[in-house]
Motif scaffolding. Structure first.
Motif, PDB file in Angstrom:
ATOM      1  N   ALA A 195     -57.385 -14.538 -10.418  1.00  0.00           N
ATOM      2  CA  ALA A 195     -58.140 -13.303 -10.688  1.00  0.00           C
ATOM      3  C   ALA A 195     -59.211 -13.515 -11.750  1.00  0.00           C
ATOM      4  O   ALA A 195     -60.308 -12.940 -11.654  1.00  0.00           O
ATOM      5  N   ASP A 196     -58.925 -14.352 -12.764  1.00  0.00           N
ATOM      6  CA  ASP A 196     -59.939 -14.563 -13.810  1.00  0.00           C
ATOM      7  C   ASP A 196     -60.824 -15.786 -13.547  1.00  0.00           C
ATOM      8  O   ASP A 196     -61.650 -16.150 -14.377  1.00  0.00           O
ATOM      9  N   GLY A 197     -60.631 -16.413 -12.397  1.00  0.00           N
ATOM     10  CA  GLY A 197     -61.516 -17.509 -12.002  1.00  0.00           C
ATOM     11  C   GLY A 197     -61.168 -18.867 -12.573  1.00  0.00           C
ATOM     12  O   GLY A 197     -61.981 -19.784 -12.497  1.00  0.00           O
ATOM     13  N   SER A 198     -59.976 -19.014 -13.122  1.00  0.00           N
ATOM     14  CA  SER A 198     -59.631 -20.298 -13.734  1.00  0.00           C
ATOM     15  C   SER A 198     -58.604 -21.093 -12.923  1.00  0.00           C
ATOM     16  O   SER A 198     -57.959 -22.000 -13.450  1.00  0.00           O
ATOM     17  N   PHE A 199     -58.464 -20.775 -11.648  1.00  0.00           N
ATOM     18  CA  PHE A 199     -57.576 -21.515 -10.751  1.00  0.00           C
ATOM     19  C   PHE A 199     -58.141 -21.406  -9.343  1.00  0.00           C
ATOM     20  O   PHE A 199     -58.728 -20.385  -8.988  1.00  0.00           O
ATOM     21  N   PRO A 200     -57.982 -22.456  -8.538  1.00  0.00           N
ATOM     22  CA  PRO A 200     -58.509 -22.397  -7.172  1.00  0.00           C
ATOM     23  C   PRO A 200     -57.906 -21.238  -6.381  1.00  0.00           C
ATOM     24  O   PRO A 200     -56.690 -21.032  -6.433  1.00  0.00           O
ATOM     25  N   PRO A 201     -58.712 -20.496  -5.654  1.00  0.00           N
ATOM     26  CA  PRO A 201     -58.173 -19.381  -4.871  1.00  0.00           C
ATOM     27  C   PRO A 201     -57.457 -19.869  -3.614  1.00  0.00           C
ATOM     28  O   PRO A 201     -57.772 -20.931  -3.071  1.00  0.00           O
ATOM     29  N   GLN A 202     -56.497 -19.088  -3.194  1.00  0.00           N
ATOM     30  CA  GLN A 202     -55.811 -19.378  -1.943  1.00  0.00           C
ATOM     31  C   GLN A 202     -56.671 -18.889  -0.784  1.00  0.00           C
ATOM     32  O   GLN A 202     -57.644 -18.168  -0.983  1.00  0.00           O
ATOM     33  N   PHE A 203     -56.323 -19.306   0.417  1.00  0.00           N
ATOM     34  CA  PHE A 203     -57.017 -18.817   1.605  1.00  0.00           C
ATOM     35  C   PHE A 203     -55.974 -18.465   2.654  1.00  0.00           C
ATOM     36  O   PHE A 203     -54.846 -18.966   2.629  1.00  0.00           O
ATOM     37  N   LYS A 204     -56.340 -17.590   3.540  1.00  0.00           N
ATOM     38  CA  LYS A 204     -55.433 -17.100   4.555  1.00  0.00           C
ATOM     39  C   LYS A 204     -55.289 -18.123   5.676  1.00  0.00           C
ATOM     40  O   LYS A 204     -56.277 -18.597   6.234  1.00  0.00           O
ATOM     41  N   ILE A 205     -54.045 -18.470   6.004  1.00  0.00           N
ATOM     42  CA  ILE A 205     -53.752 -19.392   7.092  1.00  0.00           C
ATOM     43  C   ILE A 205     -53.478 -18.596   8.367  1.00  0.00           C
ATOM     44  O   ILE A 205     -53.915 -18.964   9.443  1.00  0.00           O
ATOM     45  N   SER A 206     -52.730 -17.504   8.209  1.00  0.00           N
ATOM     46  CA  SER A 206     -52.426 -16.602   9.322  1.00  0.00           C
ATOM     47  C   SER A 206     -52.221 -15.214   8.739  1.00  0.00           C
ATOM     48  O   SER A 206     -52.445 -14.994   7.550  1.00  0.00           O
ATOM     49  N   ALA A 207     -51.774 -14.290   9.559  1.00  0.00           N
ATOM     50  CA  ALA A 207     -51.609 -12.904   9.109  1.00  0.00           C
ATOM     51  C   ALA A 207     -50.673 -12.790   7.898  1.00  0.00           C
ATOM     52  O   ALA A 207     -50.902 -11.970   7.017  1.00  0.00           O
ATOM     53  N   GLU A 232     -45.029 -25.344  -3.485  1.00  0.00           N
ATOM     54  CA  GLU A 232     -45.549 -26.663  -3.872  1.00  0.00           C
ATOM     55  C   GLU A 232     -46.588 -26.537  -4.984  1.00  0.00           C
ATOM     56  O   GLU A 232     -46.631 -27.361  -5.905  1.00  0.00           O
ATOM     57  N   VAL A 233     -47.422 -25.510  -4.931  1.00  0.00           N
ATOM     58  CA  VAL A 233     -48.406 -25.268  -5.998  1.00  0.00           C
ATOM     59  C   VAL A 233     -47.670 -25.031  -7.314  1.00  0.00           C
ATOM     60  O   VAL A 233     -48.028 -25.595  -8.353  1.00  0.00           O
ATOM     61  N   LYS A 234     -46.627 -24.219  -7.283  1.00  0.00           N
ATOM     62  CA  LYS A 234     -45.829 -23.956  -8.487  1.00  0.00           C
ATOM     63  C   LYS A 234     -45.209 -25.243  -9.020  1.00  0.00           C
ATOM     64  O   LYS A 234     -45.216 -25.491 -10.224  1.00  0.00           O
ATOM     65  N   ARG A 235     -44.679 -26.072  -8.126  1.00  0.00           N
ATOM     66  CA  ARG A 235     -44.041 -27.325  -8.542  1.00  0.00           C
ATOM     67  C   ARG A 235     -45.055 -28.264  -9.185  1.00  0.00           C
ATOM     68  O   ARG A 235     -44.798 -28.845 -10.240  1.00  0.00           O
ATOM     69  N   ARG A 236     -46.229 -28.388  -8.586  1.00  0.00           N
ATOM     70  CA  ARG A 236     -47.243 -29.326  -9.097  1.00  0.00           C
ATOM     71  C   ARG A 236     -47.868 -28.867 -10.404  1.00  0.00           C
ATOM     72  O   ARG A 236     -48.243 -29.692 -11.231  1.00  0.00           O
ATOM     73  N   THR A 237     -48.015 -27.563 -10.578  1.00  0.00           N
ATOM     74  CA  THR A 237     -48.696 -27.054 -11.773  1.00  0.00           C
ATOM     75  C   THR A 237     -47.753 -26.678 -12.895  1.00  0.00           C
ATOM     76  O   THR A 237     -48.158 -26.646 -14.055  1.00  0.00           O
ATOM     77  N   TRP A 289     -57.458 -29.362 -10.285  1.00  0.00           N
ATOM     78  CA  TRP A 289     -57.084 -28.462 -11.379  1.00  0.00           C
ATOM     79  C   TRP A 289     -56.022 -29.118 -12.259  1.00  0.00           C
ATOM     80  O   TRP A 289     -56.112 -29.070 -13.484  1.00  0.00           O
ATOM     81  N   VAL A 290     -55.024 -29.742 -11.652  1.00  0.00           N
ATOM     82  CA  VAL A 290     -53.958 -30.396 -12.413  1.00  0.00           C
ATOM     83  C   VAL A 290     -54.539 -31.518 -13.271  1.00  0.00           C
ATOM     84  O   VAL A 290     -54.152 -31.686 -14.429  1.00  0.00           O
ATOM     85  N   ALA A 291     -55.487 -32.258 -12.733  1.00  0.00           N
ATOM     86  CA  ALA A 291     -56.097 -33.375 -13.470  1.00  0.00           C
ATOM     87  C   ALA A 291     -56.870 -32.893 -14.691  1.00  0.00           C
ATOM     88  O   ALA A 291     -56.878 -33.560 -15.726  1.00  0.00           O
ATOM     89  N   ASP A 292     -57.523 -31.733 -14.585  1.00  0.00           N
ATOM     90  CA  ASP A 292     -58.330 -31.231 -15.696  1.00  0.00           C
ATOM     91  C   ASP A 292     -58.514 -29.714 -15.599  1.00  0.00           C
ATOM     92  O   ASP A 292     -59.543 -29.242 -15.119  1.00  0.00           O
ATOM     93  N   PRO A 293     -57.522 -28.944 -16.048  1.00  0.00           N
ATOM     94  CA  PRO A 293     -57.607 -27.483 -15.955  1.00  0.00           C
ATOM     95  C   PRO A 293     -58.800 -26.888 -16.710  1.00  0.00           C
ATOM     96  O   PRO A 293     -59.393 -25.908 -16.262  1.00  0.00           O
TER      97      PRO A 293
END
Length: 72
Positions: free
Chosen positions: A35-47, A18-23, A60-64
């Protein structure tokens, strides 16, 4: 990005497809931008599962460029 007024319990979690589709970005580009700090980081949901807060991806999509300025 800090979102003080948003209740994380009410924020939707979206997965990589979904992130790929939206961006319009590829997986490689998304992770390079994280890695370079210009996109929101993901977080762990489970293992074996990670996700992003929908509100952060939408911001981010509204104003990268604004995201890059906040990250700097």
């Amino acid at each position: 990005m800090k979102i003080g007024a948003i209740d994380r319990a009410a924020d939707n979690i979206i997965r990589l497809p979904e992130v790929k589709r939206r961006t319009g970005l590829s997986r490689t580009t998304i992770y390079a931008k994280i890695a370079d700090g210009s996109f929101p980081p993901q977080f762990k949901i489970s293992a074996n599962c990670a996700g992003w807060y929908e509100s952060e991806v939408s911001a981010w999509v509204a104003d990268p460029m604004a995201w890059e300025r906040r990250a700097a």
